[in-house]
Design an enzyme around this catalytic site. Structure first.
Site, short mmCIF file in Angstrom:
data_model
loop_
_atom_site.label_atom_id
_atom_site.label_comp_id
_atom_site.label_asym_id
_atom_site.label_seq_id
_atom_site.Cartn_x
_atom_site.Cartn_y
_atom_site.Cartn_z
CG PHE A 280 41.45 33.01 47.95
CD1 PHE A 280 41.17 32.23 49.06
CD2 PHE A 280 40.42 33.64 47.29
CE1 PHE A 280 39.87 32.09 49.50
CE2 PHE A 280 39.12 33.50 47.72
CZ PHE A 280 38.84 32.72 48.83
CB THR B 188 44.83 39.19 46.38
OG1 THR B 188 44.73 38.24 45.32
CG2 THR B 188 45.23 40.53 45.82
CB ILE C 111 36.31 35.91 42.36
CG1 ILE C 111 37.49 35.18 41.71
CG2 ILE C 111 34.99 35.58 41.67
CD1 ILE C 111 37.78 35.55 40.29
CB THR D 56 30.00 41.45 50.77
OG1 THR D 56 31.29 40.83 50.67
CG2 THR D 56 29.03 40.51 51.51
CG HIS E 219 35.89 40.43 51.31
ND1 HIS E 219 36.39 40.83 52.52
CD2 HIS E 219 36.74 39.48 50.85
CE1 HIS E 219 37.49 40.15 52.79
NE2 HIS E 219 37.72 39.33 51.79
NE ARG F 130 38.58 41.00 32.44
CZ ARG F 130 37.70 41.65 33.14
NH1 ARG F 130 37.91 41.88 34.44
NH2 ARG F 130 36.61 42.12 32.60
#
Length: 147
Positions: free
Chosen positions: A16, A48, A75, A79, A81, A121
């Protein structure tokens, strides 16, 4: 594993947000080689949140793995989540490390990161996860009197 043996690590990568995790995977493999560790396997998980399952399977079935570096990018959306995913994955990754007595390191960007922040990053998080895995595996060997 004796002190002369090369460390063998696994890299578990979330698919993802692949635009970010592909960069992370490439940097992780390169950095492992730079540190003198062999990448025994690169395994992919859909997301993840799913990485702890793959880590568990690797540590249960592959005795030749000295450490695992987990890479992912969570990311921020509309919400919370991202917070649930990142916190639960991190907690289980730590649990698996303790349960199996082998380093499992966290190279997960987020929660709260934008896509741009994650891209900025990516290389650093991958490098740090691999470096921690290698250092912890070496120190574990020393503590166990294998060196």
């Amino acid at each position: 594993m004796s002190c002369g043996d090369k460390l063998r690590i696994a890299i578990v990568v979330s698919e993802f947000n692949y635009d970010v995790t592909r960069i992370m995977e490439e940097k992780a493999v390169d950095h492992a080689r730079f540190l003198g560790a062999e990448v025994a396997v690169v395994a992919r998980a859909p997301g993840t949140f799913d990485t702890p399952f793959i880590v568990s399977r690797l540590l249960t079935s592959r005795e030749d793995i000295d450490a695992v570096a987990v890479l992912g990018a969570v990311i921020k959306g509309d919400t919370k989540h991202d917070e649930v995913v990142a916190h639960q994955a991190a907690r289980k990754i730590l649990d698996l490390s303790i349960e199996h007595g082998k380093p499992v390191t966290l190279g997960i960007i987020g929660p709260g990161a934008s896509r741009l922040e994650a891209l900025e990053r990516a290389e650093e998080y991958a490098r740090r996860a691999v470096e921690s895995a290698v250092k912890l595996a070496r120190r574990s060997k020393e503590l166990m009197g294998e060196c």
